[in-house]
Design a protein around this motif. Structure first.
Motif, mmCIF file in Angstrom:
data_model
loop_
_atom_site.group_PDB
_atom_site.id
_atom_site.type_symbol
_atom_site.label_atom_id
_atom_site.label_comp_id
_atom_site.label_asym_id
_atom_site.label_seq_id
_atom_site.Cartn_x
_atom_site.Cartn_y
_atom_site.Cartn_z
ATOM 1 N N VAL A 12 -3.228 -11.023 -0.869
ATOM 2 C CA VAL A 12 -2.245 -10.370 -0.135
ATOM 3 C C VAL A 12 -4.155 -10.029 1.239
ATOM 4 C CG1 VAL A 12 -2.397 -8.009 -0.144
ATOM 5 C CG2 VAL A 12 -0.716 -8.993 1.722
ATOM 6 N N GLN A 13 -3.099 -10.060 2.805
ATOM 7 C CA GLN A 13 -4.761 -9.514 3.256
ATOM 8 C C GLN A 13 -5.177 -7.893 3.380
ATOM 9 O OE1 GLN A 13 -4.539 -11.387 7.105
ATOM 10 N NE2 GLN A 13 -6.151 -13.414 5.865
ATOM 11 N N GLY A 16 -1.938 -5.627 4.568
ATOM 12 C CA GLY A 16 -0.147 -6.245 4.176
ATOM 13 C C GLY A 16 -0.615 -5.485 3.289
ATOM 14 N N SER A 17 1.152 -5.706 2.555
ATOM 15 C CA SER A 17 2.250 -5.125 1.857
ATOM 16 C C SER A 17 2.273 -5.609 0.813
ATOM 17 C CB SER A 17 3.136 -4.390 2.815
ATOM 18 O OG SER A 17 3.118 -3.733 4.013
ATOM 19 N N LEU A 18 2.637 -5.107 -0.262
ATOM 20 C CA LEU A 18 2.881 -6.575 -1.509
ATOM 21 C C LEU A 18 4.296 -5.015 -2.458
ATOM 22 C CD1 LEU A 18 0.513 -8.105 -3.925
ATOM 23 C CD2 LEU A 18 2.642 -8.992 -2.468
ATOM 24 N N GLY A 84 1.606 -0.396 0.743
ATOM 25 C CA GLY A 84 1.801 -0.965 1.823
ATOM 26 C C GLY A 84 -0.457 -0.401 2.416
ATOM 27 N N ASN A 85 -0.645 -0.862 3.486
ATOM 28 C CA ASN A 85 -2.029 -0.941 4.055
ATOM 29 C C ASN A 85 -2.654 -0.956 3.171
ATOM 30 O OD1 ASN A 85 -3.982 -0.443 5.791
ATOM 31 N ND2 ASN A 85 -3.763 2.232 4.957
ATOM 32 N N VAL A 122 -6.201 -8.129 -3.048
ATOM 33 C CA VAL A 122 -6.330 -8.118 -1.239
ATOM 34 C C VAL A 122 -8.023 -8.271 -0.996
ATOM 35 C CG1 VAL A 122 -5.808 -6.127 0.248
ATOM 36 C CG2 VAL A 122 -5.044 -6.037 -1.932
#
Length: 123
Positions: A12-13, A16-18, A84-85, A122
């Motif tokens: 994820v960039q 972003g969130s996972l 998040g973030n 990330v």
């Protein structure tokens, strides 16, 4: 014995969130707390978040407070880590763990059962 299987990792960039999920099976009545730990390349494994099955107590590493949330679904024997973030420094292998101890919190030595891990990257 307890078996733990993690899922939900990926790439994820930053920002972003996972959502990571840990599914427990076996003697699911034998632990009091479930936690998430992570290990980045070249670094020691560290505690991220933990939550007790019997109440609302949750513990977080300072580095993830306000960004990560751990929740348990006791009926489904799952632990979920909402992230998040996300930041590049969150890149690591994330492990789910369970402990029968009352005061395990983020002390990984107190955790008996471990999953195989799921990679979070990330960029």
């Amino acid at each position: 014995h307890v078996q733990l299987v993690e899922s939900g990792g990926g790439s994820v960039q930053a920002g972003g969130s996972l959502r990571l999920t840990c599914a427990a099976s076996g003697r699911t009545d034998s632990y009091n707390v479930m936690g998430w730990f992570r290990q980045a390349p070249g670094k020691e494994r560290e505690g991220v978040a933990a939550r007790y099955t019997g109440d609302d107590k949750a513990y977080y590493a300072d580095s993830v407070k306000g960004r990560f949330t751990i929740s348990l679904n006791n009926a489904k024997n799952t632990a979920i880590l909402e992230m998040g973030n996300l930041k590049p420094e969150d890149t690591a292998m994330y492990y789910c763990a369970a402990s029968p101890e009352q005061w395990a919190e983020l002390n990984q030595q107190s955790y008996t059962y471990w999953g195989q891990g799921t990679q979070v990257t990330v960029s």
